[in-house]
Design a protein around this motif. Sequence first.
Motif, short mmCIF file in Angstrom:
data_model
loop_
_atom_site.label_atom_id
_atom_site.label_comp_id
_atom_site.label_asym_id
_atom_site.label_seq_id
_atom_site.Cartn_x
_atom_site.Cartn_y
_atom_site.Cartn_z
N THR A 49 1.00 -3.12 8.49
CA THR A 49 1.39 -3.62 7.20
C THR A 49 0.26 -2.75 6.55
O THR A 49 -0.88 -2.15 7.17
CB THR A 49 0.99 -5.10 6.90
OG1 THR A 49 -0.11 -5.25 7.40
CG2 THR A 49 2.22 -6.05 7.80
N GLU A 50 0.48 -2.60 5.07
CA GLU A 50 -0.40 -1.91 4.33
C GLU A 50 -1.97 -2.51 4.30
O GLU A 50 -2.92 -1.82 4.40
CB GLU A 50 -0.03 -2.06 3.03
CG GLU A 50 -0.66 -1.08 2.05
CD GLU A 50 -0.27 0.41 1.93
OE1 GLU A 50 -0.79 1.16 2.45
OE2 GLU A 50 1.02 0.56 1.50
N SER A 51 -2.12 -3.81 4.27
CA SER A 51 -3.36 -4.36 4.51
C SER A 51 -3.96 -4.37 5.97
O SER A 51 -5.17 -3.79 6.09
CB SER A 51 -3.20 -5.92 4.18
OG SER A 51 -2.57 -6.68 5.04
N ALA A 52 -3.24 -4.41 6.89
CA ALA A 52 -3.82 -4.05 8.37
C ALA A 52 -4.25 -2.72 8.28
O ALA A 52 -5.38 -2.45 9.08
CB ALA A 52 -2.76 -4.53 9.29
N TYR A 53 -3.74 -1.93 7.86
CA TYR A 53 -3.89 -0.53 7.74
C TYR A 53 -5.19 -0.31 7.00
O TYR A 53 -6.25 0.55 7.68
CB TYR A 53 -3.08 0.61 7.31
CG TYR A 53 -3.15 1.98 7.28
CD1 TYR A 53 -3.53 2.70 8.35
CD2 TYR A 53 -3.38 2.64 6.03
CE1 TYR A 53 -3.96 3.95 8.30
CE2 TYR A 53 -4.06 3.98 6.12
CZ TYR A 53 -4.07 4.73 7.05
OH TYR A 53 -4.35 6.02 7.11
N ALA A 54 -5.41 -0.63 6.05
CA ALA A 54 -6.66 -0.83 5.20
C ALA A 54 -7.76 -1.23 5.79
O ALA A 54 -8.90 -0.86 5.57
CB ALA A 54 -6.36 -1.39 3.67
N ALA A 138 -2.73 1.25 -3.94
CA ALA A 138 -3.18 0.58 -5.06
C ALA A 138 -2.14 -0.45 -5.35
O ALA A 138 -2.37 -1.45 -5.67
CB ALA A 138 -3.11 1.56 -6.07
N ARG A 139 -0.84 -0.20 -5.16
CA ARG A 139 0.51 -1.08 -5.40
C ARG A 139 0.07 -2.46 -4.68
O ARG A 139 0.38 -3.33 -5.08
CB ARG A 139 1.61 -0.47 -5.44
CG ARG A 139 2.06 0.51 -6.42
CD ARG A 139 3.67 0.92 -6.34
NE ARG A 139 3.66 1.41 -5.20
CZ ARG A 139 5.04 1.48 -4.82
NH1 ARG A 139 6.01 1.29 -5.22
NH2 ARG A 139 5.39 2.05 -3.26
N ASN A 140 -0.07 -1.94 -3.47
CA ASN A 140 -0.04 -3.26 -2.55
C ASN A 140 -1.44 -3.83 -2.37
O ASN A 140 -1.50 -5.26 -2.20
CB ASN A 140 0.35 -2.71 -1.09
CG ASN A 140 1.63 -2.42 -0.88
OD1 ASN A 140 2.52 -3.08 -0.86
ND2 ASN A 140 1.88 -0.99 -1.02
N LEU A 141 -2.49 -3.30 -2.52
CA LEU A 141 -4.00 -3.83 -2.10
C LEU A 141 -4.80 -4.20 -3.50
O LEU A 141 -5.51 -4.73 -3.50
CB LEU A 141 -4.76 -2.75 -1.37
CG LEU A 141 -4.15 -2.33 -0.04
CD1 LEU A 141 -4.84 -1.23 0.81
CD2 LEU A 141 -3.95 -3.68 0.64
N ALA A 187 -2.00 -13.55 0.41
CA ALA A 187 -0.66 -12.90 0.55
C ALA A 187 -0.33 -12.85 2.16
O ALA A 187 -1.04 -12.79 2.95
CB ALA A 187 -0.97 -11.38 0.32
N ALA A 188 0.80 -12.85 2.40
CA ALA A 188 1.65 -12.96 3.87
C ALA A 188 1.07 -11.85 4.56
O ALA A 188 0.72 -12.03 5.64
CB ALA A 188 3.17 -13.13 3.75
N ALA A 189 1.01 -10.78 3.78
CA ALA A 189 0.63 -9.38 4.59
C ALA A 189 -0.56 -9.36 5.24
O ALA A 189 -1.09 -9.08 6.17
CB ALA A 189 1.05 -8.20 3.77
N GLU A 190 -1.49 -10.23 4.37
CA GLU A 190 -2.74 -10.14 4.48
C GLU A 190 -3.06 -10.86 5.71
O GLU A 190 -4.46 -10.95 6.45
CB GLU A 190 -3.76 -10.43 3.30
CG GLU A 190 -3.63 -9.33 2.35
CD GLU A 190 -4.33 -10.01 1.23
OE1 GLU A 190 -4.85 -9.16 0.39
OE2 GLU A 190 -4.67 -11.13 0.88
N VAL A 342 -11.43 0.68 -0.42
CA VAL A 342 -11.28 1.96 0.13
C VAL A 342 -10.26 2.63 -0.99
O VAL A 342 -9.99 3.66 -0.70
CB VAL A 342 -10.31 1.30 1.53
CG1 VAL A 342 -9.45 2.50 1.94
CG2 VAL A 342 -11.37 0.76 2.34
N VAL A 343 -9.34 1.88 -1.64
CA VAL A 343 -8.42 2.45 -2.48
C VAL A 343 -9.07 3.30 -3.46
O VAL A 343 -8.99 4.42 -3.90
CB VAL A 343 -7.51 1.38 -3.20
CG1 VAL A 343 -6.52 2.09 -4.36
CG2 VAL A 343 -6.66 0.83 -2.22
#
Length: 398
Positions: A49-54, A138-141, A187-190, A342-343
């Motif tokens: 996911t985006e958050s896992a990558y970040a 930026a949109r996701n995090l 957030a679920a992704a986080e 990070v963003v």
Amino acid sequence: MATQANSKTSRVSEVFKAFLLLGLTSFGGPVAHLGYFRSEFVARRKWLTESAYADMVALCQFLPGPASSQVGFALGLMRAGPWGAVMAWLAFTLPSAIVLVLFAFGAAVLEGPIASGIIHGLKVVAVAIVAHAVWGMARNLCPDRTRAGIALAAVFAVVAVSGPLGQVSAIVLGGVAGLLLCRGVAAAAESDPLHFPVSRLVGIIALVLFGGLLVLLPLLAGMAIWLDITDAFYRSGALVFGGGHVVLPLLEAEVVQSGWVSADEFLTGYGAAQAIPGPLFTFSAYLGALIPSGGSLLTATLALLAIFLPGFLLLVGVLPFWNHFRQWQWAQALMRGANAAVVGILGAALYDPVWTSAIVGAPEFALALTGFLLLSVWKLPAWAVVIVVAFGGVLIAP
């Protein structure tokens, strides 16, 4: 059992092919590499996911060593285990290392007007890649005012304190801000965990090896040329935060001031390293190939391995404890702030050095915008955009 073995082999092969393509097309330096990785493994292949990558990027920014290569190593490890990590590093690193070793041996591969135009286009494509990564992350995090504010503060921190110290400071401050301001955000992704096949015992062994080599190699230096080379490049890789250009002063002190390589040879190789894909740490292979009493593929390989090894040992050592750490509620809040930072760091890097080194006029701006639209609207893979924009660089070259 056979099916399981075939599945593991298939994943290792998948990792190698994916990173080989990136190793051949990932121009623009460490920040651009993170953009390529996000485009390929988060947006396209959906490995994480985006958050896992970040989270992964934030961790690797904290550790000494080549941050983008550490992220690639971690992605390979997560996807296909230890062999996946090795194949990810080999595939991403060898293309540029081979070119630089050939360059050291006298193969002039980067001369002429067409080559200059391609290099010009490759600098421009890095703008499109990094802009696309910043926009998507930026949109996701940074979906709310709080995290958008943390990202903006990170930009100011990087501008105020240049170099890797500014980046590390921005992530630390972002984490503290997240701890204070983002505890109520969910957030679920986080909540998605990062799974790495690394036990705590293996992590402890890796950390002991890292520290042991850092202490022992200087004591053994002088006994043989190969020990001198290993010591010089290992210390360079172990003592640098941020990787990439930050390692150059350390390398210059080790190989130029020692008399192994002349200042002209050093600068010539650095210029060549700017014009090829892959990590800048492969510059070490060029330097290793020039070292007297060595001057061979063996010394080039030794220098290459030695400079990457400490960063990978540290990463493997930290990963088992990182998995446990990020499950705590307060740690998740901290990471929300760090991810927003990070963003901001990527946004600051989009301007300097990526934009300032590539966009020198209206044609370059138009070409970079074309690359951005090809990525974001037409959804072309990054390697295809690299080819298109590199060809455009030839057309707009003076």
